[in-house]
Scaffold this motif. Structure first.
Motif, PDB file in Angstrom:
ATOM      1  N   THR A   1     -35.570 -21.877  39.179  1.00  0.00           N
ATOM      2  CA  THR A   1     -36.192 -22.778  38.200  1.00  0.00           C
ATOM      3  C   THR A   1     -36.119 -22.212  36.786  1.00  0.00           C
ATOM      4  O   THR A   1     -35.993 -22.969  35.823  1.00  0.00           O
ATOM      5  N   ALA A   2     -36.179 -20.891  36.659  1.00  0.00           N
ATOM      6  CA  ALA A   2     -36.048 -20.280  35.329  1.00  0.00           C
ATOM      7  C   ALA A   2     -34.655 -20.545  34.769  1.00  0.00           C
ATOM      8  O   ALA A   2     -34.503 -20.879  33.590  1.00  0.00           O
ATOM      9  N   MET A   3     -33.648 -20.431  35.609  1.00  0.00           N
ATOM     10  CA  MET A   3     -32.272 -20.706  35.164  1.00  0.00           C
ATOM     11  C   MET A   3     -32.096 -22.186  34.798  1.00  0.00           C
ATOM     12  O   MET A   3     -31.415 -22.509  33.823  1.00  0.00           O
ATOM     13  N   GLU A   4     -32.726 -23.078  35.570  1.00  0.00           N
ATOM     14  CA  GLU A   4     -32.681 -24.506  35.251  1.00  0.00           C
ATOM     15  C   GLU A   4     -33.297 -24.772  33.881  1.00  0.00           C
ATOM     16  O   GLU A   4     -32.740 -25.516  33.063  1.00  0.00           O
ATOM     17  N   ALA A   5     -34.457 -24.179  33.635  1.00  0.00           N
ATOM     18  CA  ALA A   5     -35.137 -24.369  32.347  1.00  0.00           C
ATOM     19  C   ALA A   5     -34.276 -23.831  31.207  1.00  0.00           C
ATOM     20  O   ALA A   5     -34.187 -24.455  30.144  1.00  0.00           O
ATOM     21  N   ALA A   6     -33.636 -22.693  31.413  1.00  0.00           N
ATOM     22  CA  ALA A   6     -32.776 -22.116  30.376  1.00  0.00           C
ATOM     23  C   ALA A   6     -31.615 -23.052  30.055  1.00  0.00           C
ATOM     24  O   ALA A   6     -31.273 -23.245  28.882  1.00  0.00           O
ATOM     25  N   ARG A   7     -31.015 -23.635  31.074  1.00  0.00           N
ATOM     26  CA  ARG A   7     -29.913 -24.578  30.838  1.00  0.00           C
ATOM     27  C   ARG A   7     -30.398 -25.802  30.064  1.00  0.00           C
ATOM     28  O   ARG A   7     -29.728 -26.277  29.159  1.00  0.00           O
ATOM     29  N   GLU A   8     -31.571 -26.323  30.445  1.00  0.00           N
ATOM     30  CA  GLU A   8     -32.114 -27.506  29.765  1.00  0.00           C
ATOM     31  C   GLU A   8     -32.399 -27.231  28.294  1.00  0.00           C
ATOM     32  O   GLU A   8     -32.104 -28.057  27.430  1.00  0.00           O
ATOM     33  N   ILE A   9     -33.008 -26.090  28.010  1.00  0.00           N
ATOM     34  CA  ILE A   9     -33.403 -25.765  26.633  1.00  0.00           C
ATOM     35  C   ILE A   9     -32.200 -25.285  25.823  1.00  0.00           C
ATOM     36  O   ILE A   9     -32.129 -25.501  24.623  1.00  0.00           O
ATOM     37  N   GLY A  10     -31.246 -24.625  26.481  1.00  0.00           N
ATOM     38  CA  GLY A  10     -30.042 -24.196  25.785  1.00  0.00           C
ATOM     39  C   GLY A  10     -30.006 -22.730  25.413  1.00  0.00           C
ATOM     40  O   GLY A  10     -29.632 -22.387  24.295  1.00  0.00           O
ATOM     41  N   PHE A  11     -30.369 -21.858  26.313  1.00  0.00           N
ATOM     42  CA  PHE A  11     -30.254 -20.426  26.087  1.00  0.00           C
ATOM     43  C   PHE A  11     -29.840 -19.761  27.391  1.00  0.00           C
ATOM     44  O   PHE A  11     -29.691 -20.419  28.411  1.00  0.00           O
ATOM     45  N   GLU A  12     -29.623 -18.449  27.323  1.00  0.00           N
ATOM     46  CA  GLU A  12     -29.138 -17.717  28.489  1.00  0.00           C
ATOM     47  C   GLU A  12     -30.147 -16.656  28.903  1.00  0.00           C
ATOM     48  O   GLU A  12     -30.700 -15.953  28.059  1.00  0.00           O
ATOM     49  N   ILE A  13     -30.372 -16.549  30.202  1.00  0.00           N
ATOM     50  CA  ILE A  13     -31.200 -15.468  30.742  1.00  0.00           C
ATOM     51  C   ILE A  13     -30.238 -14.371  31.184  1.00  0.00           C
ATOM     52  O   ILE A  13     -29.415 -14.580  32.067  1.00  0.00           O
ATOM     53  N   ILE A  14     -30.343 -13.224  30.564  1.00  0.00           N
ATOM     54  CA  ILE A  14     -29.465 -12.107  30.886  1.00  0.00           C
ATOM     55  C   ILE A  14     -29.963 -11.391  32.135  1.00  0.00           C
ATOM     56  O   ILE A  14     -29.177 -11.024  33.005  1.00  0.00           O
ATOM     57  N   GLU A  15     -31.283 -11.209  32.214  1.00  0.00           N
ATOM     58  CA  GLU A  15     -31.850 -10.462  33.335  1.00  0.00           C
ATOM     59  C   GLU A  15     -33.245 -10.993  33.647  1.00  0.00           C
ATOM     60  O   GLU A  15     -34.000 -11.327  32.740  1.00  0.00           O
ATOM     61  N   ILE A  16     -33.547 -11.055  34.939  1.00  0.00           N
ATOM     62  CA  ILE A  16     -34.902 -11.390  35.395  1.00  0.00           C
ATOM     63  C   ILE A  16     -35.340 -10.278  36.336  1.00  0.00           C
ATOM     64  O   ILE A  16     -34.650  -9.973  37.300  1.00  0.00           O
ATOM     65  N   ARG A  17     -36.487  -9.681  36.035  1.00  0.00           N
ATOM     66  CA  ARG A  17     -37.068  -8.692  36.941  1.00  0.00           C
ATOM     67  C   ARG A  17     -38.456  -9.200  37.326  1.00  0.00           C
ATOM     68  O   ARG A  17     -39.282  -9.437  36.465  1.00  0.00           O
ATOM     69  N   THR A  18     -38.665  -9.372  38.609  1.00  0.00           N
ATOM     70  CA  THR A  18     -39.961  -9.877  39.056  1.00  0.00           C
ATOM     71  C   THR A  18     -40.694  -8.806  39.838  1.00  0.00           C
ATOM     72  O   THR A  18     -40.095  -7.983  40.527  1.00  0.00           O
ATOM     73  N   ALA A  19     -41.987  -8.824  39.699  1.00  0.00           N
ATOM     74  CA  ALA A  19     -42.904  -8.056  40.538  1.00  0.00           C
ATOM     75  C   ALA A  19     -43.797  -9.114  41.177  1.00  0.00           C
ATOM     76  O   ALA A  19     -43.792 -10.265  40.742  1.00  0.00           O
ATOM     77  N   PRO A  20     -44.560  -8.776  42.193  1.00  0.00           N
ATOM     78  CA  PRO A  20     -45.397  -9.801  42.821  1.00  0.00           C
ATOM     79  C   PRO A  20     -46.361 -10.496  41.860  1.00  0.00           C
ATOM     80  O   PRO A  20     -46.707 -11.652  42.069  1.00  0.00           O
ATOM     81  N   ASP A  21     -46.748  -9.802  40.766  1.00  0.00           N
ATOM     82  CA  ASP A  21     -47.745 -10.386  39.864  1.00  0.00           C
ATOM     83  C   ASP A  21     -47.280 -10.600  38.431  1.00  0.00           C
ATOM     84  O   ASP A  21     -48.057 -11.018  37.587  1.00  0.00           O
ATOM     85  N   HIS A  22     -46.032 -10.295  38.106  1.00  0.00           N
ATOM     86  CA  HIS A  22     -45.548 -10.548  36.748  1.00  0.00           C
ATOM     87  C   HIS A  22     -44.033 -10.653  36.712  1.00  0.00           C
ATOM     88  O   HIS A  22     -43.346 -10.309  37.667  1.00  0.00           O
ATOM     89  N   VAL A  23     -43.534 -11.121  35.562  1.00  0.00           N
ATOM     90  CA  VAL A  23     -42.102 -11.334  35.351  1.00  0.00           C
ATOM     91  C   VAL A  23     -41.708 -10.667  34.043  1.00  0.00           C
ATOM     92  O   VAL A  23     -42.440 -10.743  33.061  1.00  0.00           O
ATOM     93  N   ARG A  24     -40.544 -10.028  34.052  1.00  0.00           N
ATOM     94  CA  ARG A  24     -39.943  -9.480  32.833  1.00  0.00           C
ATOM     95  C   ARG A  24     -38.548 -10.065  32.721  1.00  0.00           C
ATOM     96  O   ARG A  24     -37.817 -10.118  33.700  1.00  0.00           O
ATOM     97  N   MET A  25     -38.194 -10.497  31.521  1.00  0.00           N
ATOM     98  CA  MET A  25     -36.895 -11.140  31.316  1.00  0.00           C
ATOM     99  C   MET A  25     -36.240 -10.624  30.048  1.00  0.00           C
ATOM    100  O   MET A  25     -36.920 -10.229  29.111  1.00  0.00           O
ATOM    101  N   THR A  26     -34.920 -10.702  30.041  1.00  0.00           N
ATOM    102  CA  THR A  26     -34.146 -10.468  28.831  1.00  0.00           C
ATOM    103  C   THR A  26     -33.431 -11.782  28.543  1.00  0.00           C
ATOM    104  O   THR A  26     -32.734 -12.313  29.403  1.00  0.00           O
ATOM    105  N   LEU A  27     -33.638 -12.308  27.339  1.00  0.00           N
ATOM    106  CA  LEU A  27     -33.128 -13.629  26.962  1.00  0.00           C
ATOM    107  C   LEU A  27     -32.177 -13.519  25.780  1.00  0.00           C
ATOM    108  O   LEU A  27     -32.419 -12.737  24.860  1.00  0.00           O
TER     109      LEU A  27
END
Length: 170
Positions: free
Chosen positions: A77-103
């Motif tokens: 869903t994060a990748m879908e949102a990025a495509r809709e808005i028009g940017f690229e997600i370089i990296e997604i790192r998830t933990a059970p309680d938080h998310v870190r991303m490079t955009l």
């Protein structure tokens, strides 16, 4: 040499205005005569930009819900949102309680809009597909998030660590 193109109210000969989607034209040489500027040689310039941000956000009450299929579906869903808005997600790192991303964003895309778009879209989809999330949490994400430029990778990591640690009571 190209035929002179007179502007500022003078007649333009052999010159058509570029479409809005065309690259910007920059005129290199010019001469001034009687208040009319004549542009001679023209060349095309392309502007490239790479604006990279890091983002971090936590689940409501830091509940460990991003595991298994929920975590996999969040990435989609994060990748879908990025495509809709028009940017690229370089990296997604998830933990059970938080998310870190490079955009990587276009200069016209606001980083806050990108993060809010990901949070809104993923919350809507995940809460629809996994009803247990609705029962466990009033909302999937906290209102807080961190967006920072990547300047120094080590500094960006420290800022994200401080942010996530500070969200313990959120």
């Amino acid at each position: 040499a190209a035929e002179p193109v007179h502007i500022l109210g003078a007649v333009r000969k052999g010159f058509e205005r570029p479409s809005p989607k065309a690259s910007f034209l920059v005129f290199r040489e010019y001469t001034a005569s009687f208040g009319i500027i004549t542009f001679m040689a023209k060349r095309e310039i392309r502007i490239e930009s790479r604006l990279v941000y890091v983002a971090a956000f936590c689940t409501k009450y830091r509940r460990p819900v991003l595991v298994g299929k929920v975590e996999e579906r969040f990435r989609e869903t994060a990748m879908e949102a990025a495509r809709e808005i028009g940017f690229e997600i370089i990296e997604i790192r998830t933990a059970p309680d938080h998310v870190r991303m490079t955009l990587e964003l276009d200069p016209r895309t606001c980083p806050n809009r990108a993060v809010k778009g990901i949070k809104a879209h993923s919350s809507h989809v995940l809460r629809e597909e996994f009803p247990e999330l609705k029962r466990r949490l009033p909302a999937l994400w906290t209102n807080n998030y961190l967006v920072a430029t990547t300047g120094s990778a080590a500094e960006a990591e420290r800022r994200m660590d401080r942010f996530v640690e500070g969200q313990a009571g959120a």
